[in-house]
Motif scaffolding. Sequence first.
Motif, PDB file in Angstrom:
ATOM      1  N   ALA A  50       0.806  -1.226   0.000  1.00  0.00           N
ATOM      2  CA  ALA A  50       0.000   0.000   0.000  1.00  0.00           C
ATOM      3  C   ALA A  50       0.840   1.277   0.000  1.00  0.00           C
ATOM      4  O   ALA A  50       0.287   2.365  -0.109  1.00  0.00           O
ATOM      5  CB  ALA A  50      -0.947   0.003   1.209  1.00  0.00           C
ATOM      6  N   HIS A  51       2.164   1.123   0.113  1.00  0.00           N
ATOM      7  CA  HIS A  51       3.004   2.325   0.107  1.00  0.00           C
ATOM      8  C   HIS A  51       4.287   2.054  -0.663  1.00  0.00           C
ATOM      9  O   HIS A  51       5.130   1.274  -0.237  1.00  0.00           O
ATOM     10  CB  HIS A  51       3.338   2.752   1.541  1.00  0.00           C
ATOM     11  CG  HIS A  51       4.044   4.081   1.605  1.00  0.00           C
ATOM     12  ND1 HIS A  51       3.404   5.277   1.352  1.00  0.00           N
ATOM     13  CD2 HIS A  51       5.337   4.407   1.872  1.00  0.00           C
ATOM     14  CE1 HIS A  51       4.253   6.272   1.475  1.00  0.00           C
ATOM     15  NE2 HIS A  51       5.448   5.775   1.790  1.00  0.00           N
ATOM     16  N   SER A  52       4.421   2.729  -1.813  1.00  0.00           N
ATOM     17  CA  SER A  52       5.578   2.533  -2.688  1.00  0.00           C
ATOM     18  C   SER A  52       6.052   3.871  -3.218  1.00  0.00           C
ATOM     19  O   SER A  52       5.251   4.766  -3.509  1.00  0.00           O
ATOM     20  CB  SER A  52       5.164   1.639  -3.864  1.00  0.00           C
ATOM     21  OG  SER A  52       6.016   1.804  -4.980  1.00  0.00           O
ATOM     22  N   HIS A  53       7.391   3.995  -3.332  1.00  0.00           N
ATOM     23  CA  HIS A  53       7.993   5.067  -4.138  1.00  0.00           C
ATOM     24  C   HIS A  53       8.831   4.339  -5.184  1.00  0.00           C
ATOM     25  O   HIS A  53       9.999   4.016  -4.949  1.00  0.00           O
ATOM     26  CB  HIS A  53       8.885   5.975  -3.301  1.00  0.00           C
ATOM     27  CG  HIS A  53       8.217   6.550  -2.086  1.00  0.00           C
ATOM     28  ND1 HIS A  53       7.281   7.559  -2.164  1.00  0.00           N
ATOM     29  CD2 HIS A  53       8.341   6.266  -0.776  1.00  0.00           C
ATOM     30  CE1 HIS A  53       6.872   7.860  -0.943  1.00  0.00           C
ATOM     31  NE2 HIS A  53       7.492   7.091  -0.082  1.00  0.00           N
ATOM     32  N   ALA A  54       8.219   4.063  -6.335  1.00  0.00           N
ATOM     33  CA  ALA A  54       8.864   3.167  -7.299  1.00  0.00           C
ATOM     34  C   ALA A  54      10.216   3.694  -7.771  1.00  0.00           C
ATOM     35  O   ALA A  54      11.153   2.918  -7.984  1.00  0.00           O
ATOM     36  CB  ALA A  54       7.936   2.934  -8.490  1.00  0.00           C
ATOM     37  N   MET A  72      -0.985   9.381   4.123  1.00  0.00           N
ATOM     38  CA  MET A  72      -0.069  10.412   4.631  1.00  0.00           C
ATOM     39  C   MET A  72       1.037   9.752   5.443  1.00  0.00           C
ATOM     40  O   MET A  72       0.771   8.814   6.205  1.00  0.00           O
ATOM     41  CB  MET A  72      -0.888  11.360   5.527  1.00  0.00           C
ATOM     42  CG  MET A  72      -0.155  12.567   6.004  1.00  0.00           C
ATOM     43  SD  MET A  72      -1.378  13.730   6.711  1.00  0.00           S
ATOM     44  CE  MET A  72      -0.267  15.041   7.204  1.00  0.00           C
ATOM     45  N   HIS A  73       2.274  10.216   5.271  1.00  0.00           N
ATOM     46  CA  HIS A  73       3.356   9.782   6.170  1.00  0.00           C
ATOM     47  C   HIS A  73       3.051  10.328   7.564  1.00  0.00           C
ATOM     48  O   HIS A  73       2.807  11.532   7.719  1.00  0.00           O
ATOM     49  CB  HIS A  73       4.700  10.383   5.733  1.00  0.00           C
ATOM     50  CG  HIS A  73       5.235   9.876   4.426  1.00  0.00           C
ATOM     51  ND1 HIS A  73       5.585  10.709   3.395  1.00  0.00           N
ATOM     52  CD2 HIS A  73       5.509   8.623   3.993  1.00  0.00           C
ATOM     53  CE1 HIS A  73       6.063   9.990   2.378  1.00  0.00           C
ATOM     54  NE2 HIS A  73       6.016   8.717   2.708  1.00  0.00           N
ATOM     55  N   VAL A  74       3.096   9.465   8.570  1.00  0.00           N
ATOM     56  CA  VAL A  74       2.774   9.910   9.931  1.00  0.00           C
ATOM     57  C   VAL A  74       3.831   9.379  10.913  1.00  0.00           C
ATOM     58  O   VAL A  74       4.043   8.168  11.022  1.00  0.00           O
ATOM     59  CB  VAL A  74       1.377   9.401  10.371  1.00  0.00           C
ATOM     60  CG1 VAL A  74       1.093   9.801  11.813  1.00  0.00           C
ATOM     61  CG2 VAL A  74       0.290   9.962   9.452  1.00  0.00           C
ATOM     62  N   VAL A 109       0.873   6.139   7.077  1.00  0.00           N
ATOM     63  CA  VAL A 109       2.046   5.379   6.651  1.00  0.00           C
ATOM     64  C   VAL A 109       3.144   5.503   7.709  1.00  0.00           C
ATOM     65  O   VAL A 109       3.429   6.615   8.172  1.00  0.00           O
ATOM     66  CB  VAL A 109       2.550   5.899   5.292  1.00  0.00           C
ATOM     67  CG1 VAL A 109       3.808   5.151   4.867  1.00  0.00           C
ATOM     68  CG2 VAL A 109       1.458   5.772   4.248  1.00  0.00           C
ATOM     69  N   HIS A 110       3.720   4.393   8.078  1.00  0.00           N
ATOM     70  CA  HIS A 110       4.733   4.237   9.133  1.00  0.00           C
ATOM     71  C   HIS A 110       4.075   4.155  10.516  1.00  0.00           C
ATOM     72  O   HIS A 110       4.080   3.122  11.138  1.00  0.00           O
ATOM     73  CB  HIS A 110       5.819   5.336   9.124  1.00  0.00           C
ATOM     74  CG  HIS A 110       6.530   5.440   7.824  1.00  0.00           C
ATOM     75  ND1 HIS A 110       7.207   4.378   7.281  1.00  0.00           N
ATOM     76  CD2 HIS A 110       6.658   6.467   6.922  1.00  0.00           C
ATOM     77  CE1 HIS A 110       7.733   4.742   6.115  1.00  0.00           C
ATOM     78  NE2 HIS A 110       7.405   5.997   5.868  1.00  0.00           N
ATOM     79  N   ALA A 111       3.517   5.278  11.022  1.00  0.00           N
ATOM     80  CA  ALA A 111       2.919   5.278  12.373  1.00  0.00           C
ATOM     81  C   ALA A 111       3.906   4.701  13.390  1.00  0.00           C
ATOM     82  O   ALA A 111       3.526   3.936  14.269  1.00  0.00           O
ATOM     83  CB  ALA A 111       1.591   4.510  12.379  1.00  0.00           C
ATOM     84  N   ILE A 171       6.086  -1.598   0.586  1.00  0.00           N
ATOM     85  CA  ILE A 171       7.445  -1.853   0.093  1.00  0.00           C
ATOM     86  C   ILE A 171       8.288  -0.583   0.199  1.00  0.00           C
ATOM     87  O   ILE A 171       9.515  -0.650   0.255  1.00  0.00           O
ATOM     88  CB  ILE A 171       7.376  -2.350  -1.374  1.00  0.00           C
ATOM     89  CG1 ILE A 171       8.701  -2.940  -1.838  1.00  0.00           C
ATOM     90  CG2 ILE A 171       6.973  -1.261  -2.323  1.00  0.00           C
ATOM     91  CD1 ILE A 171       8.880  -4.361  -1.469  1.00  0.00           C
ATOM     92  N   ASP A 172       7.626   0.566   0.198  1.00  0.00           N
ATOM     93  CA  ASP A 172       8.214   1.886   0.422  1.00  0.00           C
ATOM     94  C   ASP A 172       9.410   2.153  -0.493  1.00  0.00           C
ATOM     95  O   ASP A 172       9.226   2.455  -1.663  1.00  0.00           O
ATOM     96  CB  ASP A 172       8.556   2.032   1.913  1.00  0.00           C
ATOM     97  CG  ASP A 172       8.793   3.474   2.334  1.00  0.00           C
ATOM     98  OD1 ASP A 172       8.796   4.344   1.455  1.00  0.00           O
ATOM     99  OD2 ASP A 172       8.982   3.730   3.530  1.00  0.00           O
ATOM    100  N   SER A 173      10.635   1.986  -0.032  1.00  0.00           N
ATOM    101  CA  SER A 173      11.815   2.376  -0.820  1.00  0.00           C
ATOM    102  C   SER A 173      12.293   1.289  -1.778  1.00  0.00           C
ATOM    103  O   SER A 173      13.250   1.527  -2.524  1.00  0.00           O
ATOM    104  CB  SER A 173      12.969   2.717   0.115  1.00  0.00           C
ATOM    105  OG  SER A 173      13.453   1.522   0.738  1.00  0.00           O
TER     106      SER A 173
HETATM  107 ZN   LIG Z   1       7.091   6.985   1.914  1.00  0.00          ZN
END
Ligand SMILES: [Zn+2]
Length: 381
Positions: free
Chosen positions: A19-23, A200-202, A237-239, A288-290
């Motif tokens: 649910a969270h990617s920066h391809a 949102m990044h939190v 995202v993160h939390a 997967i994020d980074s």
């Molecule tokens: Zn991110």
Amino acid sequence: MLSLSPDGRWLELPALATAHSHAFQRGMRGAAQRNADASAAREDFWSWRGAMYRAALALDPESIEAISRIAFRELRRAGVRTVGEFHYIQHQPDGTPYDDRTVMSDAVVRAAKAEGLRIALLRVAYHRAGPGRDAEPGQKRFCDPDVDAVLRDVDALRAKYAGDPEVVVGVAPHSVRAVPPEWIRELAAYADAASLPLHMHVAEQPREIDECVAETGKRPVELLAELGVLSPRFVAVHATHLLPHEAALLGQARAFACVCATTEADLGDGLPDLGSLRASGARLCTGIDSHVITDPVADLRALETLARLRTGTRVTFAPPSGTPAEQLWREGSIEGAIACGFADAGGTVRVEREHPALALVEEELLLDAVVFSGSSALLQA
Ligand SMILES: [Zn+2]
């Protein structure tokens, strides 16, 4: 949840979601793993971010599409069907919009579809370096002058992909540091009116919490609650650095926390309090994020193993139904897809019953073995 194919050769499971990617960060693999600046007090998230900005500044519509295709191809081979792309590279490097304002978003959507993924294109809003600080040169291409410019692009993307079952468009205020509170309120109201996912990044880093308290007198999730952001469509995202009462606010709203365990370990972000999040009723999914490692099975397993590391106990939660492994798979598949605005997992993924990794495993423990002893290398789309 796990079923056997009629010929008995394959175990079938709901396809995974991330649910969270920066391809584009897939292009950094192997980079930023050495001490870049011997004079720096220390290497941390913030020094990594400098390297990431240099990678972001080099992109154009062709290269972001090419790198995204590589990232998405690897995800698809790892059993992923749905990606939430938190997309913040909108404009030219100096911040001037492209003639076609959504050319970068369209490149990423095209890349996902070409590799067989469904995508939630989460159009990011970004405005400043932090409270009272203008955007830095490396941030200019992420930035818009006002909320209306962001929402015009969201409108254009929604119109372009309306009726495409493989594409969802969502709204993503980048973080409490990069977006002022009044923007967050407007963006949340828009997402609410249109029933769009809001990501949102939190609380990824303690510094942003300190700055949020200094600016608003509130911790990030306290602020988001006051601004009307929290809902079942909200994904924090993160939390990572929440206090228990902030986890409770997410839980009361039935909002998601998207834990990106592999990236958080790589960046030295910290350990989330998964016990508080689960106890409060917050929903969990993974990211997967980074793209530093593409193993979504490791990411969903971490929703339990991080809690073991933090608490010094094992089997840290009792799911509402089924086994812990079933709940973890649900969080890494269907829950992630729902967080991205899709109704279901969008398909299945297969594991060969006779794979050596599953030798000696009893029939009724197969999913436990896949989750706790496997990796995405077991999975076939
Ligand atoms: Zn991110």
